[in-house]
Design a protein around this motif. Structure first.
Motif, short mmCIF file in Angstrom:
data_model
loop_
_atom_site.label_atom_id
_atom_site.label_comp_id
_atom_site.label_asym_id
_atom_site.label_seq_id
_atom_site.Cartn_x
_atom_site.Cartn_y
_atom_site.Cartn_z
N ILE A 103 -6.42 1.93 7.43
CA ILE A 103 -5.06 2.32 7.61
C ILE A 103 -4.67 3.90 7.32
N THR A 104 -4.45 4.56 8.28
CA THR A 104 -4.26 6.16 7.92
C THR A 104 -2.97 6.54 8.32
N LEU B 93 0.74 -1.12 -0.20
CA LEU B 93 -0.02 -0.11 -0.05
C LEU B 93 0.72 1.04 0.02
N LYS B 94 0.41 2.35 -0.86
CA LYS B 94 1.38 3.58 -0.88
C LYS B 94 -0.01 4.50 -0.54
N LEU B 95 0.45 5.35 0.71
CA LEU B 95 -0.54 6.40 1.22
C LEU B 95 0.32 7.53 1.29
N LYS B 96 -0.52 8.85 0.91
CA LYS B 96 0.17 9.99 1.10
C LYS B 96 -0.20 10.35 2.40
N ARG B 97 0.56 11.28 3.22
CA ARG B 97 0.56 12.17 4.34
C ARG B 97 -0.88 12.13 4.75
N ARG B 98 -1.32 11.74 5.79
CA ARG B 98 -2.84 12.04 6.29
C ARG B 98 -3.99 11.59 5.64
N LYS B 99 -3.68 10.38 4.83
CA LYS B 99 -4.71 9.81 3.99
C LYS B 99 -4.90 8.54 4.42
N SER B 100 -5.91 7.79 3.97
CA SER B 100 -6.43 6.53 4.75
C SER B 100 -6.73 5.56 3.25
N SER B 101 -6.73 4.25 3.71
CA SER B 101 -7.33 3.39 2.80
C SER B 101 -7.77 2.07 3.52
N GLU B 102 -8.63 1.52 2.93
CA GLU B 102 -8.97 0.11 3.51
C GLU B 102 -8.25 -1.03 3.28
N VAL B 103 -8.15 -2.13 3.95
CA VAL B 103 -7.36 -3.19 3.46
C VAL B 103 -8.46 -4.49 3.91
N THR B 104 -8.45 -5.41 3.09
CA THR B 104 -9.26 -6.48 3.21
C THR B 104 -8.21 -7.69 3.49
N VAL B 105 -8.67 -8.44 4.78
CA VAL B 105 -7.78 -9.69 5.27
C VAL B 105 -8.71 -10.57 5.19
N THR B 106 -8.39 -11.68 4.39
CA THR B 106 -9.34 -13.12 4.15
C THR B 106 -8.39 -14.32 4.92
N VAL B 107 -9.17 -14.78 5.59
CA VAL B 107 -8.69 -16.00 6.55
C VAL B 107 -9.01 -17.35 5.66
N ASN B 108 -8.14 -18.19 4.95
CA ASN B 108 -8.33 -19.32 4.41
C ASN B 108 -8.26 -20.42 5.26
#
Length: 706
Positions: free
Chosen positions: A678-679, A616-631
């Motif tokens: 993630i922020t 993941l690449k983020l600019k400062r003070r930006k957010s993004s969602e991450v999906t975690v899958t358990v197999n």
């Protein structure tokens, strides 16, 4: 008395000093003999003699052997080296009580006459010499066997020459032990010195082939093998330019160490000691002036290795070196390039060159966290390659890192290099609520204070000194659980004074990783052999043991599924002692089958974790969602996913300054997925987030950019 046999030819007749003529029996494979006694008066007063009446022993015979000869060098070789020859031939083992030797004539003649004259059919004596014995080839020779080394493929070639500057020499072999039948010796090849038979030295040049010759007569199949010589496989002489390499292509401006390595078997001229190549290495400026060029000796790193080393150190002025010196200092400048030159002698005066660049390092000094509770230890990391002035000793810095809460409250932090030649230094100091500030040990602070570290980076890319700083906040003390207290009815306890323990000792810190995958091991236990000090690693494999009493310890790291590992560690009061571990996975043992197996209901458990996106690449003070899958196992888990599983998210220590994650844990939905946000904070750089479900985990790299 008579000796009767199948090889009593006149060629074996000999005479002693008294003139008595006798025959030497044929001692070779296939020779069969018996001894008989002619009894002149038998029991019947009759003469008992001849083939039918004489008293006769049983037949006896001889065994002779075919020798084998070899050289320690096969294929190709440089022109200046020793060749070790091994000969195995029981025929030459003529005594069980002493070591035998072959003969060395040290002839100085040309032509084959001398070789043929001395090439006798027999074993002979090491100190003997031929007396025309070749004409009686089946008698015991006067001269022991001679071995030859030559650049000719046929030792009986008419051009054979043992004179000075010739193409052939003889050399001796000595039995390795009493009654062993194995003989060893050596001769020397030289590209610059003329052939000298008395010194067992044979001159060679590029492309020559060198052979070793041995006349195996008698052999296992022939009594007279004098016209045949056994030759070793040829050794081809190759004069190639030595290979020069440097331990690093770019060095820092001051105190850095570069090891120059030259591999050149041509220059290995001694079989018993390390060779020295006098002033064979030169360091000179390519785009700047170093003053006087630095010249050094190259010294072989072991007997007969052909590998030579010299050490170059960076500095402000060229010094040292010269004849007798194996190291020296080269003057450096920012952006400078020096040429490291190795001068070979074979090919004559050829040279190999490597470029060595110089660049300064911009130091960094950072806290291990954004904040520290009172009475906790603040960890500090300094990276400055210029302060690493030795590649063999982990160094300490005592007067370079300062920590303060104000200009009136400041002290030093002891910094210790994390390993050999790393240029990274670790230190710690306790943030104490009382007791005053003490050098290397603690700094007194209060909740809300700001800790500031400063470091003067004197050598860097700017060309002038620069100050490096970092800050961390002081927070409330980390609470310590205390036993509950039930007051007596009607009694109000009087609060007693709060006692703050006085910090002491040092810190042991490091990482624990998988030796195969190099991934961090979460939950590993690191403990000392005495004192009861221990800690557990986090998701990044990092641990920290504080308040360790000064002294020597054996520190052990252990984790489920791994073999434990231990190492000695010395703890100094107020200092950080690094101890890193790489644990080897335990090899499972084969279980012993049991007669009856009771089936156990299978449970849907996590087998792997996947993260989207993987990075993941983020600019400062930006957010993004991450999906975690358990197999999980698709034969047990519906759809091959694990629902209702708790997933925890952990950020590495450096990453906490750059990102935050919410929530800290989440439960997977029916599709086996959990979502995290993630922020990015305002500090740029890389962070690592580890998502764990059950016993499996997956890491994601987050890059924070402007």
């Amino acid at each position: 008395m008579q000796v009767v046999g199948d090889d009593m030819s006149t060629a074996r007749r000999d005479s002693n000093s008294a003139g008595t003529v006798f025959s030497r029996i044929g001692g070779y494979y296939g020779g069969t003999y018996r001894v008989r006694y002619n009894d002149s008066v038998g029991a019947s007063n009759a003469y008992l003699g001849g083939d039918t009446l004489a008293i006769t022993t049983s037949n006896f015979g001889f065994t002779t052997y075919t020798g084998s000869i070899s050289t320690d060098i096969t294929g190709s070789s440089g022109p200046d080296t020793f060749v070790v020859v091994t000969l195995v031939d029981e025929d030459l083992n003529t005594s069980t009580g002493s070591k035998q030797t072959t003969f060395e004539a040290d002839a100085t003649t040309s032509g084959t006459g001398d070789i043929i004259f001395r090439n006798e059919n027999g074993l002979g004596l090491p100190s003997g010499s031929s007396t025309g014995n070749v004409s009686r080839g089946f008698m015991n020779g006067g001269t022991a066997k001679i071995l030859y080394a030559s650049t000719l493929s046929n030792i009986l070639d008419s051009s054979v020459d043992q004179a000075s500057g010739g193409n052939t020499i003889d050399f001796p072999l000595v039995e390795t032990a009493d009654n062993s039948g194995t003989f060893k010796g050596s001769f020397q090849l030289s590209s610059g010195t003329a052939t000298t038979n008395s010194s067992d030295l044979l001159k060679v040049s590029n492309g020559n082939s060198v052979y070793v010759f041995y006349n195996d007569s008698p052999s296992a199949t022939a009594a007279d093998n004098s016209s045949s010589y056994t030759a070793t496989s040829p050794i081809t002489i190759v004069t190639s330019l030595g290979n020069l390499s440097l331990s690093k292509d770019t060095a820092y401006l001051s105190g850095d160490t570069v090891v120059a390595t030259v591999v050149d078997v041509d220059r290995n001229t001694s079989l018993t000691s390390e060779d020295t190549l006098t002033t064979a290495l030169k360091v000179t400026g390519s785009n700047y002036s170093v003053g006087t060029d630095l010249t050094m000796n190259l010294v072989e790193n072991g007997v007969n290795t052909g590998t030579f080393l010299a050490t170059i150190t960076t500095g402000t002025t060229t010094s040292g070196g010269g004849t007798g010196a194996n190291s020296g200092v080269i003057k450096t400048i920012q952006g400078g390039v020096a040429n490291v030159v190795y001068t070979d002698t074979s090919p004559s005066s050829s040279s190999a060159t490597k470029g060595l660049s110089f660049s300064s390092f911009d130091a960094t000094a950072v806290f291990g966290a954004d904040s520290y509770g009172l009475n906790a230890y603040a960890l500090i990391t300094l990276a400055d390659a210029e302060r690493n002035t030795s590649n063999t000793v982990a160094q300490s810095l005592l007067s370079d890192i300062f920590i303060q809460t104000s200009s009136a409250n400041s002290t030093k932090v002891r910094m210790v290099e994390s390993g050999l030649d790393t240029g990274t230094f670790l230190g710690s100091i306790q943030v104490a609520s009382s007791g005053g500030t003490t050098e290397f040990s603690r700094i007194q602070a209060a909740e809300g204070d700001t800790l500031t570290i400063t470091y003067l980076d004197e050598v860097n890319t700017t060309g002038s000194s620069r100050t490096v700083t970092d800050t961390a906040l002081v927070t409330e003390p980390i609470p310590t659980p205390t036993p509950g207290f039930t007051p007596t009815p009607g009694f109000t306890p009087t609060p007693g004074p709060t006692v703050t323990p006085t910090p002491s000792g040092g810190v042991i810190t490091g990482t624990v990783v998988d030796a195969v995958t190099t991934l961090p091991i979460d939950g590993a236990t690191v403990s000392t052999d005495t004192g009861g000090f221990s800690a557990t690693t986090d998701a990044t494999g990092t641990y920290q043991i504080v308040n360790v009493a000064a002294g020597d310890y054996l520190v052990t790291a252990s984790a489920t599924g791994y073999d434990s590992s231990s190492q000695p560690v010395t703890v100094v009061e107020g200092a950080v002692a690094p101890a890193n571990f790489a644990l080897v996975p335990t090899i499972p043992t084969t279980p012993i089958p049991t007669p009856t197996v009771i089936p156990t209901p299978e449970i849907c458990e996590p087998e792997s974790v996947s993260v989207s996106p993987t990075s993941l690449k983020l600019k400062r003070r930006k957010s993004s969602e991450v999906t975690v899958t358990v197999n999980g196992d698709d034969t047990v888990c519906p759809g091959g996913v694990v629902a209702g599983e708790t997933v925890t998210a952990t950020i590495n220590a450096a990453g906490k300054k750059r990102i935050k994650i919410s929530p800290a844990s989440a439960t997977t939905d029916p599709s086996g997925a959990a979502t995290f946000t993630i922020t990015a904070k305002k500090r740029t750089g890389n962070a690592r987030v580890t998502f764990k479900a059950g016993d499996v985990k997956k890491s994601q790299t987050v890059r924070v950019r402007k």
